[in-house]
Scaffold this motif. Structure first.
Motif, short mmCIF file in Angstrom:
data_model
loop_
_atom_site.label_atom_id
_atom_site.label_comp_id
_atom_site.label_asym_id
_atom_site.label_seq_id
_atom_site.Cartn_x
_atom_site.Cartn_y
_atom_site.Cartn_z
N TRP A 1 -14.90 -27.90 36.90
CA TRP A 1 -15.96 -26.88 36.91
C TRP A 1 -15.41 -25.61 36.29
O TRP A 1 -14.30 -25.18 36.62
CB TRP A 1 -16.42 -26.61 38.34
CG TRP A 1 -17.72 -25.85 38.42
CD1 TRP A 1 -17.88 -24.50 38.41
CD2 TRP A 1 -19.04 -26.41 38.52
NE1 TRP A 1 -19.21 -24.17 38.51
CE2 TRP A 1 -19.95 -25.33 38.57
CE3 TRP A 1 -19.54 -27.71 38.58
CZ2 TRP A 1 -21.32 -25.51 38.68
CZ3 TRP A 1 -20.90 -27.89 38.68
CH2 TRP A 1 -21.78 -26.80 38.73
N ARG A 2 -16.19 -24.99 35.39
CA ARG A 2 -15.73 -23.78 34.71
C ARG A 2 -16.33 -22.53 35.35
O ARG A 2 -17.49 -22.53 35.79
CB ARG A 2 -16.10 -23.84 33.22
CG ARG A 2 -15.50 -25.05 32.53
CD ARG A 2 -15.59 -24.97 31.02
NE ARG A 2 -15.23 -26.24 30.41
CZ ARG A 2 -13.99 -26.67 30.23
NH1 ARG A 2 -12.98 -25.90 30.62
NH2 ARG A 2 -13.74 -27.84 29.67
N GLY B 1 -11.67 -14.82 36.68
CA GLY B 1 -10.31 -15.32 36.78
C GLY B 1 -9.97 -15.91 38.12
O GLY B 1 -10.82 -16.08 39.01
N TYR B 2 -8.68 -16.21 38.28
CA TYR B 2 -8.20 -16.91 39.47
C TYR B 2 -8.53 -16.17 40.76
O TYR B 2 -8.84 -16.79 41.79
CB TYR B 2 -6.69 -17.09 39.39
CG TYR B 2 -6.20 -18.09 38.37
CD1 TYR B 2 -7.04 -18.61 37.38
CD2 TYR B 2 -4.87 -18.52 38.37
CE1 TYR B 2 -6.58 -19.52 36.44
CE2 TYR B 2 -4.40 -19.43 37.43
CZ TYR B 2 -5.26 -19.91 36.47
OH TYR B 2 -4.80 -20.81 35.54
N GLY C 1 -6.82 -23.85 35.98
CA GLY C 1 -6.32 -23.77 34.62
C GLY C 1 -7.13 -22.74 33.84
O GLY C 1 -8.11 -22.19 34.34
N GLY C 2 -6.72 -22.48 32.61
CA GLY C 2 -7.41 -21.48 31.81
C GLY C 2 -6.72 -20.13 31.92
O GLY C 2 -5.52 -20.03 32.20
N PRO D 1 -11.94 -16.42 31.23
CA PRO D 1 -12.54 -17.51 32.01
C PRO D 1 -11.49 -18.56 32.40
O PRO D 1 -10.42 -18.65 31.80
CB PRO D 1 -13.58 -18.09 31.06
CG PRO D 1 -13.02 -17.81 29.69
CD PRO D 1 -12.31 -16.49 29.80
N CYS D 2 -11.82 -19.35 33.43
CA CYS D 2 -10.88 -20.37 33.89
C CYS D 2 -11.66 -21.59 34.36
O CYS D 2 -12.89 -21.59 34.36
CB CYS D 2 -10.00 -19.82 35.01
SG CYS D 2 -10.87 -19.45 36.54
#
Length: 322
Positions: free
Chosen positions: A139-140, A144-145, A194-195, A200-201
């Motif tokens: 899922w995008r 951020g984190y 990730g990312g 975006p991640c």
């Protein structure tokens, strides 16, 4: 011949002679025996009945990606444009992490057999072929984190509420990533990111759920475990229907989380919290101490009372004191 061809025949739960299996599959009886031993080594009980042949303990239900998609409500079907099924993988999460850049933003990947399923802190996840659900979601997220704090707890809420709605009893959540039945581990959740750190991640969310857990796997688990057969009184939902129900709930939960973070789940989590108010043992790094769990904060971090103060834990191993 691979083990899948053999299971296609054994899945009906009937007894099949070694000779009949060999004829049907076009191999030697020795090849049949070899694949049966492979299945047994993976944790799937295959019984040998003297003079009659082989059978599995109960009929097995194969997953079908098309059936899972067809069972989704229309809105949920739109959320999951990519539902894939593999017969055997090392790990569904590892596969999604390897392919993340080339996959649609919302991808669900199921595997009938994981050879190297992964749990939290490098632990393994043991799951016999066809006796559980092992799947991962990609899922995008735009942010951020830091915005994803509490995501594993929100996923736990969606899984627990779905199982309750399907008839499972005594379901609770143990921080940070366990779904429990009667204080024993029923399902595990592993979130990997990730990312870009600032966005975006993307998140890869691995879920393992025990449906029918053989004695050998219970003994190998290293902790008290449960399965859905116990929680549902043996009325376990069909695997494709269960997979669809979970996907629908998880898609909705991920959309909610993307817009509101963990705050949208805080009250629901509190209603399922297995640790709140209980004496626990905390292992954080080199420290090990006793405390009393006091719920989670706005980010999903665990709060524990120790002496006259409150300690906030973002990462730790926590066990309930006997």
């Amino acid at each position: 011949m691979d083990a899948r061809a053999l299971l296609d025949t054994l899945a009906d739960g009937h007894t099949h002679s070694g000779a009949a299996l060999a004829r049907r599959l076009g191999v030697s009886r020795a090849a049949v025996w070899k694949q049966i031993e492979t299945l047994r080594a993976a944790g799937l009980p295959v019984l040998a009945e003297g003079g009659r042949g082989y059978r599995v303990e109960r009929p097995l239900q194969m997953l079908d990606a098309g059936a899972i998609g067809a069972a989704l409500p229309r809105a949920a079907r739109a959320l999951w444009p990519c539902i894939e099924l593999r017969w055997q993988l090392d790990s569904t999460s590892s596969e999604l992490l390897r392919a993340a850049e080339d996959l649609p933003g919302a991808t669900a990947l199921f595997a009938e057999w994981q050879s190297a399923g992964r749990g939290r802190r490098g632990r393994g996840w043991l799951a016999p072929p066809l006796l559980g659900l092992t799947f991962s979601l990609l899922w995008r997220f735009e942010h951020g984190y830091a915005a994803l704090a509490g995501l594993s707890l929100a996923i736990g809420v969606a899984v627990a509420e779905t199982l309750r709605a399907l008839g499972a009893r005594d379901i609770a959540l143990k921080w940070p990533n366990d779904v429990q039945h009667g204080g024993r581990k029923l399902a595990g959740i592993l979130v990997e990111l990730g990312g870009e750190f600032l966005g975006p991640c993307h998140a890869v969310i691995g879920i393992g759920l025990n449906l029918h857990l053989p004695r050998s796997m219970r003994e190998a688990a290293g902790q008290p475990v449960a399965d859905l057969a116990e929680a549902c009184g043996d009325a376990v939902p069909a695997r494709n229907a269960l997979a669809a129900a979970l996907l629908a709930a998880l898609g909705e939960a991920l959309e909610q989380f993307a817009h509101g973070g963990f705050a949208a789940f805080a009250e629901r989590y509190a209603a399922l919290d297995a640790l709140a108010g209980r004496e626990v043992t905390v292992e954080a790094g080199e420290r090990r101490y006793r405390a009393r769990a006091a719920g989670v904060d706005a980010r999903g971090a665990l709060r524990v009372r120790r002496g006259d103060g409150v300690v906030v834990l973002d990462s730790a191993d926590v066990s309930v004191r006997a």
